[in-house]
Design an enzyme around this catalytic site. Structure first.
Site, PDB file in Angstrom:
ATOM      1  N   ASP A  34       0.861  -1.182   0.000  1.00 59.46           N
ATOM      2  CA  ASP A  34       0.000   0.000   0.000  1.00 59.46           C
ATOM      3  C   ASP A  34       0.899   1.234   0.000  1.00 59.46           C
ATOM      4  O   ASP A  34       1.970   1.240   0.634  1.00 59.46           O
ATOM      5  CB  ASP A  34      -0.915   0.024   1.224  1.00 59.46           C
ATOM      6  CG  ASP A  34      -1.919   1.172   1.141  1.00 59.46           C
ATOM      7  OD1 ASP A  34      -2.941   1.003   0.455  1.00 59.46           O
ATOM      8  OD2 ASP A  34      -1.648   2.226   1.753  1.00 59.46           O
ATOM      9  N   GLU A  36       1.069   5.636   0.245  1.00 58.47           N
ATOM     10  CA  GLU A  36       0.466   6.936   0.491  1.00 58.47           C
ATOM     11  C   GLU A  36       1.194   7.935  -0.405  1.00 58.47           C
ATOM     12  O   GLU A  36       2.420   7.844  -0.586  1.00 58.47           O
ATOM     13  CB  GLU A  36       0.590   7.345   1.955  1.00 58.47           C
ATOM     14  CG  GLU A  36      -0.057   6.379   2.935  1.00 58.47           C
ATOM     15  CD  GLU A  36      -1.536   6.156   2.677  1.00 58.47           C
ATOM     16  OE1 GLU A  36      -2.195   7.078   2.145  1.00 58.47           O
ATOM     17  OE2 GLU A  36      -2.042   5.062   2.990  1.00 58.47           O
ATOM     18  N   HIS A 175      -5.409   4.840   6.503  1.00 57.96           N
ATOM     19  CA  HIS A 175      -4.701   5.650   5.511  1.00 57.96           C
ATOM     20  C   HIS A 175      -3.219   5.813   5.850  1.00 57.96           C
ATOM     21  O   HIS A 175      -2.608   6.815   5.468  1.00 57.96           O
ATOM     22  CB  HIS A 175      -5.365   7.027   5.347  1.00 57.96           C
ATOM     23  CG  HIS A 175      -6.757   6.949   4.803  1.00 57.96           C
ATOM     24  ND1 HIS A 175      -7.040   6.537   3.522  1.00 57.96           N
ATOM     25  CD2 HIS A 175      -7.953   7.208   5.398  1.00 57.96           C
ATOM     26  CE1 HIS A 175      -8.341   6.555   3.320  1.00 57.96           C
ATOM     27  NE2 HIS A 175      -8.929   6.960   4.448  1.00 57.96           N
ATOM     28  N   ASP A 180      -2.770  -0.215   6.336  1.00 59.47           N
ATOM     29  CA  ASP A 180      -3.652  -0.583   5.221  1.00 59.47           C
ATOM     30  C   ASP A 180      -3.195  -1.887   4.575  1.00 59.47           C
ATOM     31  O   ASP A 180      -4.020  -2.707   4.156  1.00 59.47           O
ATOM     32  CB  ASP A 180      -3.674   0.540   4.188  1.00 59.47           C
ATOM     33  CG  ASP A 180      -4.471   1.747   4.670  1.00 59.47           C
ATOM     34  OD1 ASP A 180      -4.877   1.747   5.843  1.00 59.47           O
ATOM     35  OD2 ASP A 180      -4.670   2.687   3.869  1.00 59.47           O
TER      36      ASP A 180
END
Length: 586
Positions: A34, A36, A175, A180
């Protein structure tokens, strides 16, 4: 089929792909990742955090997490959403330092992400910016998988947070990349549990698991379990061991598994899969042997779901008859040592080829057998009045010697150079095109194409059909030799040698054990005509070497093959229409 068994080539150090070997999901190492980022598009945003979890068989093997300096400020709305601020990443390493570590962590694994195009898109863009070659990971996206097995009445949407609550994930997504990724691990395992009853048990199944494949079809994927990952033939069997379908592949297991996925679009094949209860593999030493075995099995069993090659007895030939005044006749088989062309897949195509000959050569078209000299005068037919028949039936004082010249033209066109027929019909097509009678021009072109293709096919096949034995070899990728023995155009034996093995003893042994083949009446081969075509195509491949030929194996210098693309017709039509660039080739 009496093809001699061949020694298998030695194993080589080749790493097969997951799709080739069919890895069970329990043996697959996944890296759930994942990211960001500072925005939604990789071309104008940067990565701020990478989190990943490595799992196999439900067990966590390791984790990877790092903040990343994106080289730009973090927007306020992103900071509020993720909690990652510009100050937090200002002292973090850049992507050029983090990415190599992640790629090493994920090396040899399958990447998993929720809405994978987003995360994988950023990773690929980062590799491109740093001039790294993308490793070509297999990628699994949990979002479409969730849409496949989680209905709307069970969850209002398919967001990661919603699915994590539904499946009671141990980690709640917030998040942040690692949290995540941990939540996605639990979602992945829950989805795989739901997919297993649908037949999704191997890695390659996941590629099409999100497609709407009927559950009863996907469950049949177990029929591929235990099949060899080797070249050969496979037979789908139905009730009472009926052969429903015969196919061939360079990888039997991979090909059979594809029948139970959305990659298979044919309705009749989906119907066949529903009936089938077993798949029988036949491993072959070479791809040529596999193609020949497939053809012979289709001919033998006439499977209801195969559409080609089931009825060779329905093929027809065009024959120049053996009588005082020969004519063209459509016959079901080769008879007598007279010129033939074919075989044709339908009588209609054979008749079109005959009409092409009649358009160019004034052979008689009546069907009765004529004596060399008529006992009583006859009235010429309408075709004679049109100049399309020399009317040998009217010869009462002696044989019609002029007819012999027409027969020789026909014989040459059938067995050698068909230029006379091609030129005559090309001129006619050009005249019709010049008069804008394009439909009639197309019909004449179709007749000419039927004739030329059949003549080319026969002139190519006839020498091989007459050859009692031909031995040829082709180098293999492993450094050995693929050897075939062909007798009267039929594949009689095949073998493969190793990279350091002397091929000549194998050739001698193969010739001694190859199938005994009785000749047919040339130009017909001693096998299905399509088998002869397969053998000829193999012989035409680069690097094939002749080892032994029992007799001459030649083709006419000026043959129908030179006219297979109908260049003469295209040139004539272009000229008739006022220039070479005014019309595409026919």
């Amino acid at each position: 089929m009496s093809i001699a068994p061949a020694p298998q080539p030695p194993a080589t150090a080749v790493q097969p792909s997951f799709a080739d070997i069919g890895t069970p999901l329990r043996d697959v190492t996944f890296v759930v990742v994942d990211l960001e980022t500072t925005g939604s598009r990789a071309n104008d945003a940067g990565i701020t955090e990478i989190g990943a979890v490595k799992v196999r068989g439900g067990e966590v093997l390791g984790e990877f997490q790092s903040l990343v300096n994106p080289g730009r400020p973090v927007p306020a709305f992103v900071a509020r959403l993720t909690g990652i601020t510009t100050a937090m990443v200002s002292t973090a390493p850049g992507i050029e330092l983090v990415l190599p570590g992640f790629l090493e962590f994920a090396h040899g694994c399958v990447l998993v992400a929720h809405n994978a195009p987003f995360d994988i898109g950023f990773l690929r863009a980062a590799c491109a910016d740093l001039d790294y070659a993308w490793p070509g990971f297999d990628v699994v996206d949990t979002l479409p998988l969730a849409r496949r097995v989680v209905p709307r009445d069970e969850a209002p949407n398919h967001k990661l947070a919603t699915l994590a609550r539904l499946f009671r994930a141990q980690t709640s997504p917030d998040h942040r990349a690692l949290a995540d990724a941990r939540a996605t691990v639990d979602v992945l395992h829950a989805l795989l549990e739901r997919l297993a009853p649908l037949g999704v048990t191997h890695l390659e199944d996941l590629a099409t698991a999100a497609d709407p494949v009927p559950a009863d079809v996907r469950r049949k994927s177990t029929l591929a379990d235990g099949l060899p990952s080797a070249p050969g033939v496979y037979l789908f069997r139905g009730p009472d061991e009926e052969v429903l379908y015969v196919g061939t592949s360079t990888n039997i297991r991979k090909r059979v598994r594809s029948y139970f996925t959305a990659a298979e679009k044919r309705r009749r094949i989906t119907e066949m899969v529903r009936i089938a209860h077993a798949v029988t593999p036949v491993v072959c030493a070479t791809p040529l042997e596999a193609q020949v075995r497939e053809l012979r099995l289709i001919t033998e069993h006439a499977p209801r779901y195969n559409r080609r090659s089931k009825h060779p007895e329905r093929q027809t030939w065009v024959r120049l008859t053996d009588e005082p005044y020969p004519r063209l006749s459509v016959v079901p088989e080769v008879r007598g040592d007279v010129p033939h062309i074919g075989p044709f897949t339908s009588r209609r195509t054979a008749t079109a080829a005959v009409e092409a000959m009649h358009d160019a050569i004034a052979l008689r078209q009546c069907t009765q057998r004529l004596p060399a000299v008529a006992r009583s005068p006859r009235s010429p037919c309408a075709l004679a009045g049109l100049g399309r028949c020399s009317a040998p039936c009217t010869a009462t004082t002696g044989p019609d010697t002029g007819y012999r010249a027409l027969v020789e033209q026909a014989r040459t066109a059938l067995t050698g150079d068909p230029s006379a027929v091609v030129r005559a019909l090309a001129e006619r097509v050009a005249r019709l095109a010049g008069q804008e009678r394009f439909e009639e021009a197309g019909q004449v072109t179709a007749r000419l194409r039927a004739f030329v293709r059949a003549a080319a096919r026969t002139q190519r096949m006839d020498p091989l059909s007459r050859c009692a034995e031909l031995v040829a070899a082709r180098p293999t990728a492993a450094g050995g030799w693929e050897i075939v023995v062909v007798r009267h155009a039929r594949l009689a034996g095949t073998a493969v040698t190793g990279p350091r093995e002397d091929p000549l003893p194998v050739v001698d042994a193969l010739r001694a054990t190859a199938e005994v083949v009785e000749p047919a009446q040339p130009p017909a081969p001693a096998c299905h005509p399509e088998e002869a075509a397969l053998v000829l195509d193999w012989l035409d491949q680069p690097h094939v070497r002749l080892v032994h030929v029992s007799g001459p194996w030649t083709c006419p210098v000026r043959s129908a093959l030179a006219h297979a693309d109908l260049d003469d017709v295209s040139a004539s039509v272009a000229l008739a229409l006022g220039g070479a660039d005014t019309m595409a080739p026919c």
